[in-house]
Design a protein around this motif. Sequence first.
Motif, PDB file in Angstrom:
ATOM      1  N   GLU A 107       2.800  -6.671  -7.868  1.00  0.00           N
ATOM      2  CA  GLU A 107       1.715  -7.435  -7.246  1.00  0.00           C
ATOM      3  C   GLU A 107       2.121  -7.880  -5.844  1.00  0.00           C
ATOM      4  OE1 GLU A 107      -1.972  -8.254  -7.167  1.00  0.00           O
ATOM      5  OE2 GLU A 107      -1.123  -7.351  -8.953  1.00  0.00           O
ATOM      6  N   LYS A 108       3.343  -8.359  -5.717  1.00  0.00           N
ATOM      7  CA  LYS A 108       3.846  -8.788  -4.406  1.00  0.00           C
ATOM      8  C   LYS A 108       3.945  -7.590  -3.458  1.00  0.00           C
ATOM      9  CE  LYS A 108       7.568 -11.339  -2.200  1.00  0.00           C
ATOM     10  NZ  LYS A 108       8.845 -12.023  -2.376  1.00  0.00           N
ATOM     11  N   GLY A 109       4.400  -6.447  -3.978  1.00  0.00           N
ATOM     12  CA  GLY A 109       4.503  -5.243  -3.161  1.00  0.00           C
ATOM     13  C   GLY A 109       3.147  -4.757  -2.687  1.00  0.00           C
ATOM     14  N   VAL A 110       2.162  -4.761  -3.566  1.00  0.00           N
ATOM     15  CA  VAL A 110       0.803  -4.348  -3.190  1.00  0.00           C
ATOM     16  C   VAL A 110       0.272  -5.268  -2.097  1.00  0.00           C
ATOM     17  CG1 VAL A 110      -1.580  -4.239  -4.017  1.00  0.00           C
ATOM     18  CG2 VAL A 110       0.246  -3.217  -5.367  1.00  0.00           C
ATOM     19  N   HIS A 111       0.488  -6.553  -2.263  1.00  0.00           N
ATOM     20  CA  HIS A 111       0.042  -7.520  -1.258  1.00  0.00           C
ATOM     21  C   HIS A 111       0.712  -7.242   0.090  1.00  0.00           C
ATOM     22  CE1 HIS A 111      -1.256 -11.306   0.470  1.00  0.00           C
ATOM     23  NE2 HIS A 111       0.008 -11.572   0.785  1.00  0.00           N
ATOM     24  N   ASN A 112       2.022  -6.997   0.090  1.00  0.00           N
ATOM     25  CA  ASN A 112       2.753  -6.733   1.333  1.00  0.00           C
ATOM     26  C   ASN A 112       2.277  -5.455   2.009  1.00  0.00           C
ATOM     27  OD1 ASN A 112       4.266  -9.033   1.011  1.00  0.00           O
ATOM     28  ND2 ASN A 112       6.019  -7.985   0.120  1.00  0.00           N
ATOM     29  N   VAL A 113       2.053  -4.402   1.231  1.00  0.00           N
ATOM     30  CA  VAL A 113       1.578  -3.140   1.802  1.00  0.00           C
ATOM     31  C   VAL A 113       0.200  -3.324   2.410  1.00  0.00           C
ATOM     32  CG1 VAL A 113       0.832  -0.797   1.226  1.00  0.00           C
ATOM     33  CG2 VAL A 113       2.982  -1.662   0.319  1.00  0.00           C
ATOM     34  N   MET A 114      -0.676  -4.047   1.727  1.00  0.00           N
ATOM     35  CA  MET A 114      -2.021  -4.276   2.257  1.00  0.00           C
ATOM     36  C   MET A 114      -1.969  -5.098   3.542  1.00  0.00           C
ATOM     37  SD  MET A 114      -4.156  -4.863  -1.276  1.00  0.00           S
ATOM     38  CE  MET A 114      -5.639  -5.382  -0.460  1.00  0.00           C
TER      39      MET A 114
ATOM     40  N   VAL B  85      -5.127   2.227  -2.321  1.00  0.00           N
ATOM     41  CA  VAL B  85      -4.276   2.859  -1.309  1.00  0.00           C
ATOM     42  C   VAL B  85      -2.878   2.254  -1.347  1.00  0.00           C
ATOM     43  CG1 VAL B  85      -3.933   3.163   1.184  1.00  0.00           C
ATOM     44  CG2 VAL B  85      -6.205   3.483   0.182  1.00  0.00           C
ATOM     45  N   ALA B  86      -2.794   0.941  -1.471  1.00  0.00           N
ATOM     46  CA  ALA B  86      -1.498   0.267  -1.527  1.00  0.00           C
ATOM     47  C   ALA B  86      -0.710   0.695  -2.762  1.00  0.00           C
ATOM     48  CB  ALA B  86      -1.692  -1.247  -1.512  1.00  0.00           C
ATOM     49  N   GLU B  87      -1.373   0.779  -3.909  1.00  0.00           N
ATOM     50  CA  GLU B  87      -0.696   1.215  -5.121  1.00  0.00           C
ATOM     51  C   GLU B  87      -0.233   2.661  -5.008  1.00  0.00           C
ATOM     52  OE1 GLU B  87      -3.227   0.386  -8.448  1.00  0.00           O
ATOM     53  OE2 GLU B  87      -2.663  -1.743  -8.457  1.00  0.00           O
ATOM     54  N   HIS B  88      -1.053   3.494  -4.372  1.00  0.00           N
ATOM     55  CA  HIS B  88      -0.674   4.890  -4.164  1.00  0.00           C
ATOM     56  C   HIS B  88       0.575   4.986  -3.288  1.00  0.00           C
ATOM     57  CE1 HIS B  88      -1.033   9.181  -3.590  1.00  0.00           C
ATOM     58  NE2 HIS B  88      -0.967   8.986  -2.285  1.00  0.00           N
TER      59      HIS B  88
ATOM     60  N   LEU C  11      21.652   3.538  -9.537  1.00  0.00           N
ATOM     61  CA  LEU C  11      21.386   2.105  -9.608  1.00  0.00           C
ATOM     62  C   LEU C  11      20.292   1.705  -8.616  1.00  0.00           C
ATOM     63  CD1 LEU C  11      22.145  -0.665 -10.767  1.00  0.00           C
ATOM     64  CD2 LEU C  11      23.886  -0.823  -8.986  1.00  0.00           C
ATOM     65  N   GLY C  12      20.349   2.273  -7.419  1.00  0.00           N
ATOM     66  CA  GLY C  12      19.303   2.013  -6.429  1.00  0.00           C
ATOM     67  C   GLY C  12      17.941   2.502  -6.890  1.00  0.00           C
ATOM     68  N   VAL C  13      17.909   3.665  -7.533  1.00  0.00           N
ATOM     69  CA  VAL C  13      16.641   4.210  -8.041  1.00  0.00           C
ATOM     70  C   VAL C  13      16.091   3.318  -9.159  1.00  0.00           C
ATOM     71  CG1 VAL C  13      15.567   6.164  -9.239  1.00  0.00           C
ATOM     72  CG2 VAL C  13      17.141   6.580  -7.356  1.00  0.00           C
ATOM     73  N   VAL C  14      16.973   2.842 -10.030  1.00  0.00           N
ATOM     74  CA  VAL C  14      16.534   1.956 -11.119  1.00  0.00           C
ATOM     75  C   VAL C  14      15.979   0.647 -10.557  1.00  0.00           C
ATOM     76  CG1 VAL C  14      17.352   0.566 -13.058  1.00  0.00           C
ATOM     77  CG2 VAL C  14      18.010   2.959 -12.882  1.00  0.00           C
ATOM     78  N   LEU C  15      16.656   0.082  -9.569  1.00  0.00           N
ATOM     79  CA  LEU C  15      16.160  -1.156  -8.948  1.00  0.00           C
ATOM     80  C   LEU C  15      14.815  -0.922  -8.262  1.00  0.00           C
ATOM     81  CD1 LEU C  15      19.469  -2.640  -7.511  1.00  0.00           C
ATOM     82  CD2 LEU C  15      18.173  -3.422  -9.505  1.00  0.00           C
ATOM     83  N   HIS C  16      14.668   0.238  -7.606  1.00  0.00           N
ATOM     84  CA  HIS C  16      13.391   0.581  -6.977  1.00  0.00           C
ATOM     85  C   HIS C  16      12.289   0.669  -8.032  1.00  0.00           C
ATOM     86  CE1 HIS C  16      11.272   3.292  -3.750  1.00  0.00           C
ATOM     87  NE2 HIS C  16      10.458   2.402  -4.268  1.00  0.00           N
ATOM     88  N   ALA C  17      12.603   1.272  -9.185  1.00  0.00           N
ATOM     89  CA  ALA C  17      11.613   1.378 -10.269  1.00  0.00           C
ATOM     90  C   ALA C  17      11.222   0.000 -10.783  1.00  0.00           C
ATOM     91  CB  ALA C  17      12.175   2.231 -11.410  1.00  0.00           C
ATOM     92  N   ILE C  18      12.197  -0.886 -10.928  1.00  0.00           N
ATOM     93  CA  ILE C  18      11.895  -2.241 -11.393  1.00  0.00           C
ATOM     94  C   ILE C  18      10.974  -2.946 -10.413  1.00  0.00           C
ATOM     95  CG2 ILE C  18      12.919  -4.521 -11.779  1.00  0.00           C
ATOM     96  CD1 ILE C  18      15.350  -3.004 -12.989  1.00  0.00           C
ATOM     97  N   LEU C  19      11.276  -2.828  -9.122  1.00  0.00           N
ATOM     98  CA  LEU C  19      10.436  -3.469  -8.111  1.00  0.00           C
ATOM     99  C   LEU C  19       9.045  -2.837  -8.039  1.00  0.00           C
ATOM    100  CD1 LEU C  19      13.003  -3.972  -5.216  1.00  0.00           C
ATOM    101  CD2 LEU C  19      12.025  -5.730  -6.705  1.00  0.00           C
ATOM    102  N   ALA C  20       8.965  -1.537  -8.251  1.00  0.00           N
ATOM    103  CA  ALA C  20       7.683  -0.847  -8.111  1.00  0.00           C
ATOM    104  C   ALA C  20       6.786  -1.004  -9.335  1.00  0.00           C
ATOM    105  CB  ALA C  20       7.923   0.640  -7.843  1.00  0.00           C
TER     106      ALA C  20
END
Length: 97
Positions: free
Chosen positions: A68-75, A6-9, A52-61
């Motif tokens: 991994e950090k994002g999945v943890h934060n969403v969970m 769910v977090a990855e989705h 540039l914002g979209v590229v940075l979002h892609a890098i973070l995602a």
Amino acid sequence: MATREVAEHKINRGFAIHFAVYAIVVGALAYMNHTRNPDNLWVMWVAGGWGLGVVLHAILAFTPATREKGVHNVMERQNEREARGSNMTDKMSQPAR
């Protein structure tokens, strides 16, 4: 309990929405720029800055460490929301005093 899938989705959907809005808005602005003022390509500033914002979002995602950090934060956020929701349900089911 939030699951990893769910977090990855949610992370994938967030990026997809960001990219789709970027493409639609920049496409519409490019059309307007081309039809109304083709000598001055101001749309390039919008496309570049927002791009540039979209590229940075892609890098973070999609970079493994940041994903991994994002999945943890969403969970964590989802688990906190669920905990608050169950507390609210418990309080609502008690008789008023």
